[in-house]
Design an enzyme around this catalytic site. Structure first.
Site, PDB file in Angstrom:
ATOM      1  N   ASP A 196       0.865  -1.369   0.044  1.00 43.65           N
ATOM      2  CA  ASP A 196      -0.006   0.087  -0.018  1.00 43.65           C
ATOM      3  C   ASP A 196       0.919   1.223  -0.115  1.00 43.65           C
ATOM      4  OD1 ASP A 196      -3.257   0.693   1.541  1.00 43.65           O
ATOM      5  OD2 ASP A 196      -2.131   1.524   0.009  1.00 43.65           O
TER       6      ASP A 196
HETATM    7  C1  GLC Z   1      -4.636   4.237  -0.271  1.00 44.80           C
HETATM    8  C2  GLC Z   1      -5.295   2.909   0.242  1.00 44.80           C
HETATM    9  C3  GLC Z   1      -5.240   1.816  -0.943  1.00 44.80           C
HETATM   10  C4  GLC Z   1      -5.220   2.181  -2.166  1.00 44.80           C
HETATM   11  C5  GLC Z   1      -3.813   3.210  -2.339  1.00 44.80           C
HETATM   12  C6  GLC Z   1      -3.635   3.585  -3.404  1.00 44.80           C
HETATM   13  O1  GLC Z   1      -3.777   4.659   0.919  1.00 44.80           O
HETATM   14  O2  GLC Z   1      -5.167   2.387   1.563  1.00 44.80           O
HETATM   15  O3  GLC Z   1      -6.583   1.042  -0.510  1.00 44.80           O
HETATM   16  O4  GLC Z   1      -5.285   1.473  -3.161  1.00 44.80           O
HETATM   17  O5  GLC Z   1      -3.698   4.137  -1.213  1.00 44.80           O
HETATM   18  O6  GLC Z   1      -4.525   4.873  -3.971  1.00 44.80           O
END
Ligand code: GLC
Length: 742
Positions: A289
């Site tokens: 993430d």
């Molecule tokens: C965010 C989220 C994740 C998402 C990623 C890209 O912080 O936790 O679910 O896919 O960043 O946007």
């Protein structure tokens, strides 16, 4: 030396592939492996590390890509994927850089959070889960994939399959609720919808199962907080939906921000290698993430960039989202001998496989079609699908004296509340590129549905402000009406990421507004627009009708009007428990009995001094405009062994004047086992239409697998003995019989 190793590896792969798939599939896989090994053998270490790097782009309000500082990296072949860039022109531009200006012409992946729709926005995922309709949910994901791929995207960061039993946590809106059985079916449906039957089809996109793992159980419901749970709870409740998505063929998995029992998910070899790879056989790639590798430093398990990169790549991370740590540290770690280049090669292999399976090497521009971008987005069919999904996701929580549906001949309706005409909030959180200016509000939907009726609108108050200046206007509107529709709930930003709440009541002065409207004595129905269970005991005690509409998406207003007018008989069932108060949290139906189960006649039993134990609304609950009566459960036999199935049949009758869909739910309890078991666990359900006045026989089949659990020694399997089966329209189902498993 390296070519010798490569040759051996190739030979092994060819033999292994031959052993486990059909001839056609074998040759396809063989070709892929040969192609990938060939390509890896040409790659420099820097190019390999580049494939393990994912950067975010930025788009301005007009949909133009803001100049990205990663363009030079792309030209150097040091980026493998980009996210948050969309639109055929923007993606074509970056893809041209990757395939025309780099040495090895490796195409990029383009990802985005396409969570519940791309431009046509469907109800939020928790709402979709309330439909208990995996087929419709698959359709929703299919439409999202078609629209996203029409604008050049080939990867979505979905499905989010985090189980959550804590409505304080804002991202409960993004998942499928509290139950692993329902959530696993939904996870599979979403992967099928996104990835389709054939990944080479340009309307399919790679799915990404997130957030691995157990992100939905943060301490105190506070976003990003630590997660602590037993391995039994992890394996029985939180892991199954991720596994279901992996078993359905999801191509990628995303690590969670949280630590699990003290080990950050992004650094957890137990999660990313022992479970995901060795137990589940996951073949795709693991992406972190956002900046999770960097966050190993504040987690307190890494001293700096080198340490964090080494720990995460050795744990099983293949791609670094946005930290840039892999790009700057991995090659150095290999040269230092701290990380083996074979570890890098394996990560790159996994990433290249996904690109190959999507057909990007064959045609890097297969997702770039101006015609599709022009014609395949927000089509009437897609909008109708969103409206249908929204209708099916709504849950009728109360309907005293059949106040609903509202007759079409009603003279005057007062539509009151801060959510009545708020386009911005209809889409909910994670609304991708959804255009809120195109969202149909509840007010708009009612005007369209009741063209002959006088509709008086008053906002009454804002969603979270403390001003009561508009109360008088709202009360006056109510007094002039035959019925009041009160649209209350949350703003879209009050759920989703970084949106935990400790108080789950109606924000602002909405409760006071409801009390003032109630004092007029006018019949009222509340429509809730929200992203989580709310503590609404006063509404439940005082307002005759309550419809949970969640954040219903682009066509939400029309869908709510369809239900309020009876053009659709509500069929939704809660995928998550509604607590009476935040003090009860975590509260869920599948709890264990304890050694002192509550007994009202005895102080020293499990209860509170200041609240009942039971929730306001239970898991699986939802009313209809009709009523359903359940007959007695019939069993094909009262005992069975591991090699048989047991058939469970029940008759369900529609006793009212409306045709209606019922979700017939089957729960199981194992009253005596080597470990204490939940008082009930959902094991099967069937959603079916039963015409007014008719009955249907519903049959379920249970096998030994359905009885399996993690036993005292943590082996997974059934135990002999008595089992109780409950069947009904919610988790309090009271029709029960026992059978024996021998
Ligand atoms: C965010 C989220 C994740 C998402 C990623 C890209 O912080 O936790 O679910 O896919 O960043 O946007």
């Amino acid at each position: 030396m390296r070519s010798g190793k490569t040759f051996l590896l190739l030979l092994t792969i060819v033999l292994l592939t031959a052993a486990c798939s059909s001839p056609a599939k074998q040759s396809g896989e063989r070709e892929m492996e040969v192609f990938i090994e060939e390509l890896i053998s040409k790659m420099t270490l820097e190019e390999k590390v580049g494939q393990m790097t994912l950067f975010a782009g930025h788009m301005d309000q007009t949909g133009a890509m803001v100049r990205a500082d990663f363009e030079e990296d792309i030209q150097l072949g040091q980026v493998g994927a980009i996210f948050n860039v969309y639109g055929e022109k923007n993606i074509r531009k970056l893809q041209e850089m990757a395939v025309n200006n780099t040495r090895l012409r490796i195409p990029l992946l383009f990802g985005l959070d396409v969570i519940h729709g791309y431009r046509t926005i469907f109800p939020v995922p928790l709402a979709e889960a309330a439909s208990w309709d995996p087929e419709m949910i698959e359709k929703s994901a299919r439409v999202a994939a078609q629209e996203a791929s029409a604008e050049g995207l080939n990867w979505t960061f979905a499905p989010m399959t985090d189980i959550s039993r804590d409505p304080r946590w804002g991202r409960i809106v993004e998942g499928a609720g509290e139950d692993p059985f329902l959530a696993s079916l939904i996870a599979r449906a979403r992967v099928r919808g996104f990835q389709g039957e054939d990944l080479r089809d340009a309307t399919t996109i790679a799915a990404c199962v997130k957030h691995f793992a157990a992100y939905g159980a943060p301490q105190a419901g506070r976003e990003y907080h630590s997660v602590d749970m037993s391995e039994r709870m992890l394996r029985e409740v939180y892991l199954p939906p991720y596994k279901a998505a992996v078993d359905e063929g999801a191509l990628t998995v995303m690590t969670a921000f949280n630590d699990l029992n003290g080990i950050p998910a992004t650094a957890s070899r137990f999660l990313l290698t022992d479970i995901l790879r060795n137990e589940w056989g996951f073949k795709g790639f693991v992406v972190t993430d956002y900046t999770s590798i960097l966050e190993l430093i504040p987690h307190g398990v890494a001293s700096g960039e080198l340490d964090a990169s080494e720990i995460s790549v050795k744990a099983g991370v293949d791609m670094d989202m946005q930290a840039g740590y892999f790009q700057s540290a991995l090659a150095h770690l290999v040269k230092l001998g701290a990380v083996d280049e074979m570890t890098i090669d394996e990560a790159v292999r996994r990433i290249l496989r996904v690109k190959y399976q999507l057909g990007l090497f064959e045609d890097p521009f297969r997702y770039c079609s101006p015609e599709r971008e022009q014609n395949d987005v927000m089509t009437p069919e897609n909008l109708e699908a969103a409206r249908e999904m929204a209708r099916k996701s709504m849950v009728l929580l109360k309907n005293e004296n059949d106040l609903l549906p509202l007759s079409k001949s009603i003279k005057t309706i007062a539509v009151i509340g801060p959510l009545a005409d708020s386009q911005k909030d209809m889409l909910g959180s994670w609304a991708a590129t959804g255009d809120w200016t195109k969202a149909v509000t509840l007010l708009e939907g009612l005007k369209a549905k009741y063209p002959e009726t006088t509709i008086i609108y008053s906002m009454g108050c804002t969603i979270d402000g403390d001003s009561k200046a508009l109360f008088a206007e709202a009360v006056s509107a109510a007094k002039r009406s035959d019925v009041v529709i009160l649209a209350l709930g949350e703003a879209a930003w009050m759920s989703g990421e970084a949106a935990s709440r400790t108080d789950l009541g109606l924000p602002g002065v909405q409760q006071e507004l409801a009390e003032e409207i109630h004092k007029t004595g006018k019949p009222a129905a509340v429509v809730l627009l929200n992203g989580r269970p709310l503590t609404i005991s006063w509404l439940n005690d005082n307002i005759p009708a309550i419809l949970e509409a969640w954040f219903p998406g682009t066509m939400g207003g029309h869908a709510v009007a369809d239900v309020l007018a009876g053009d659709y008989n509500p069929s939704g069932k809660l995928p998550v428990t509604f607590p009476r108060n935040a003090g009860q949290i975590p509260i869920f139906y599948s709890a264990r009995n304890t050694g002192r189960p509550f007994n009202p006649d005895s102080k020293y039993t499990s209860h509170y001094l200041d609240s009942p134990n039971d929730p306001l609304y239970v898991f699986g609950y939802g009313l209809s405009y009709t009523s359903f009566e359940y007959g007695e459960i019939k069993l094909s036999q009262d005992k069975f062994t591991g090699s048989e199935n047991i058939e469970i049949t029940i008759n369900v009758s529609n006793m009212g004047k409306f045709d209606g869909e019922e979700v017939v739910q089957l729960y199981l309890h194992d009253p005596l086992a080597s470990v204490a078991r939940p008082v009930r666990e959902l094991k099967a359900f069937r959603k079916l239409l039963i015409p007014s006045g008719q009955s249907r026989e519903v049959t379920f089949n249970l096998s030994a697998d359905d009885l399996a659990f993690y036993r005292l020694d943590m082996t997974f399997g059934p135990e002999k003995g008595e089992y109780r089966v409950f069947v009904g329209g919610n988790s309090l189902a009271d029709k029960a019989v026992s059978f024996w498993f021998e």
